[in-house]
Design an enzyme around this catalytic site. Structure first.
Site, short mmCIF file in Angstrom:
data_model
loop_
_atom_site.label_atom_id
_atom_site.label_comp_id
_atom_site.label_asym_id
_atom_site.label_seq_id
_atom_site.Cartn_x
_atom_site.Cartn_y
_atom_site.Cartn_z
N LYS A 1 -50.65 -3.06 -52.79
CA LYS A 1 -50.64 -2.20 -53.99
C LYS A 1 -50.21 -0.79 -53.60
CE LYS A 1 -53.74 -0.96 -57.86
NZ LYS A 1 -55.10 -1.10 -58.42
N SER B 1 -55.34 -2.74 -63.19
CA SER B 1 -54.18 -1.99 -62.81
C SER B 1 -53.36 -2.60 -61.67
CB SER B 1 -54.61 -0.58 -62.40
OG SER B 1 -55.38 -0.63 -61.20
N SER C 1 -59.76 -3.82 -61.81
CA SER C 1 -58.31 -3.88 -61.56
C SER C 1 -57.82 -4.99 -60.64
CB SER C 1 -57.83 -2.56 -60.99
OG SER C 1 -57.68 -1.65 -62.05
N1 GLN Z 1 -59.12 -0.63 -66.58
C1 GLN Z 1 -60.04 0.23 -65.91
C2 GLN Z 1 -59.59 1.66 -66.06
O1 GLN Z 1 -58.61 1.86 -66.68
C3 GLN Z 1 -60.18 -0.15 -64.47
C4 GLN Z 1 -59.11 0.35 -63.59
C5 GLN Z 1 -59.32 0.01 -62.13
O2 GLN Z 1 -60.14 -0.83 -61.78
N2 GLN Z 1 -58.58 0.69 -61.27
O3 GLN Z 1 -60.17 2.57 -65.56
#
Ligand code: GLN
Length: 485
Positions: free
Chosen positions: A85, A160, A184
């Site tokens: 990532k 994400s 994410s």
């Molecule tokens: N969807 C969550 C957010 O927008 C989690 C994001 C993540 O785990 N990086 O914060």
């Protein structure tokens, strides 16, 4: 010569090396070819063609000198092609976090998890797309274009860690690293039909992971099945003196698992995980799996975790507060792009305003929210309150784990949604994190394992949450679920 599809698992890959039906170089070059043909998915932000082939050739030489089994003793991930990532540092390569702000930023060092994968023999194929700074749940918030769902292009892959999930699901990597602050890893794994693990907070070093919400962030593996997940996880886990929050606890290694304790698995099923708004097809698929687990000897224990209803507000106060503080280092001077407009600015204030205009909408929203909840006069009402409720949520889990070994539920309220569907409503988007956030708030390990698909063929995942530092038990439960299929 290349093949149309990659190996189906790490052990399948190693078997084909052992029988000499392929080489690391052939496998890596076929991944690179598929990556080049699949750029429309927007899964990768950079591809390491030259260096991954060079590394593959070196490994093939080792292979001809030493034989696979000896190599696997010290390099359990020998030759395994992995995607990283793009918020995790790989020395000398770009770490953009899918932000214009860091478009030209190159990592001066390897993240600890990356160094450990390297030492285990992995080959890095490239860096994957994400929601900018890992803020988002759909993969649409990247400054370099949204990642597409591999099965239905007009759907989102989840975020994400969108690119990591799509890379694994679309056969553009055998496994990948993601990061999980509020879901994410698990959410995109579930939307794309692969497996993903968020380890216990502190289990995997955060050194070299670009910080979002420092008390929540964890790096973890994404793979095609639970055994591969375990293989990658074992390579990256363990204490690291360079991360102050890294746990001083023995690595889980290949220690005892739940089923070898000889006691049937006790699975907690919280009422709060099966509430209004849960897609009926997701619910019935989960019910069927739980019923089959029960039929094969597990005990289902109904639970109530009443404070879970506060998870979303608590998370969006704490995560944005931490993000606003973490992102203050991007001042336009020290890291990344120096904006032309900023250089023309006539005051310091105007300089920051121009420099920070490079952030996308969602990142700005988080910085504003976070600065607000931390500001004098509001700090106690929002931030402190959220920390208190977080504690209550964690205590509820501690009590629940006196009765059960794992907790099961959905990963998301539905399957992959249409691109753009939630664009106008950040709140709707945040509601998708309802089931994943609690494990982050409580610091617990959690995984997503594929259990089926809805009537349109979109994958459905089951979430399992484990006791702190019991990744072994959790992975074993994941294997049990996988074995039902
Ligand atoms: N969807 C969550 C957010 O927008 C989690 C994001 C993540 O785990 N990086 O914060």
């Amino acid at each position: 010569m290349s093949e149309a599809t990659g190996p189906s698992s790490i052990s399948d890959f190693h078997e084909s090396l052992r029988s000499r039906s392929t080489t690391v170089e052939q496998v890596v070059s076929s991944y690179l070819e598929r990556m080049a043909l699949s750029r429309s998915l927007c899964a990768y932000l950079s591809e390491f063609a030259g260096q991954s082939l060079e590394r593959a050739r070196e490994l093939d030489e080792c292979l001809s000198r030493e034989g696979l089994d000896r190599l696997l003793e010290r390099s359990p991930l020998f030759g395994v092609p992995v995607a990283i990532k793009d918020n995790i540092h790989v020395r000398g390569e770009r770490t953009t976090c899918a932000s214009r702000f860091l478009e030209n930023y190159r990592a001066p060092f390897d993240a600890t998890c990356v160094a450990r994968l390297r030492d285990s023999g992995a080959v890095f194929l490239g860096k994957t797309n994400l929601d900018e700074f890992a803020m988002g749940g759909s993969g649409e918030n990247s400054a370099f274009g949204p990642t597409a769902h591999p099965l239905q292009k007009e759907r989102v892959p989840g975020g994400s860690s969108s690119g990591s999930a799509v890379a694994v699901a679309a056969d553009l990597a055998l496994a990948a690293l993601g990061s999980d602050t509020g879901g994410s890893i698990r959410l995109p794994a579930s939307f794309c039909g692969i497996a993903g693990l968020k380890p216990t907070y502190g289990r995997v070093s955060r050194f070299g992971l670009v910080a979002f919400g420092s008390s929540l962030d964890q790096v973890g593996p994404m793979a095609r099945n639970v055994s591969d997940l375990a293989g990658i996880y074992r390579a990256i886990e363990g204490h690291d003196p360079r991360d102050a929050t890294s746990a001083r606890i023995a690595p889980s290694g290949s220690g005892p698992s739940l089923s070898s304790e000889g006691r049937p698995l006790r699975i907690g099923v919280p009422a709060e995980f099966f509430v209004e708004g849960l897609d009926p097809e997701v619910k019935s698929t989960i019910d069927r799996v739980l019923e089959r687990l029960r039929a094969s000897g597990a005990t289902l224990v109904p639970l109530s975790l009443p404070n879970l209803v506060h998870s979303i507000p608590v998370y969006y106060v704490i995560a944005t507060a931490e993000a606003s503080s973490n992102l203050s280092r991007y001042d336009g001077v020290r890291f990344g792009v120096r904006s032309e407009a900023a250089m023309q600015a006539e005051s310091l204030e105007a300089f920051y305003e121009e420099a920070r205009a490079l952030f996308g909408r969602e990142v700005k929203r988080r910085i504003l929210l976070g600065s607000f909840v931390l500001s004098a006069g509001y700090h106690d009402a929002y931030y402190r309150k959220a920390c208190q409720v977080r504690r209550l949520i964690a205590e509820e889990f501690t009590r629940a784990f006196e009765q059960v070994d794992v907790i099961a539920g959905p990963v998301a309220p539905g399957t992959a949604f249409r691109r753009g569907a939630l664009e106008r409503s950040p709140l709707q988007m945040y509601l998708n994190d309802l089931y994943t956030i609690p494990a982050n708030l409580a610091g617990l390990p959690a995984l997503s394992v594929p259990i089926g698909a809805d009537s349109t063929g979109l994958p459905i995942g089951l979430q399992l949450i484990g006791r702190p530092f019991d990744e072994n038990g959790l992975l074993q439960a994941g294997l049990d679920v996988e074995a039902l299929r």
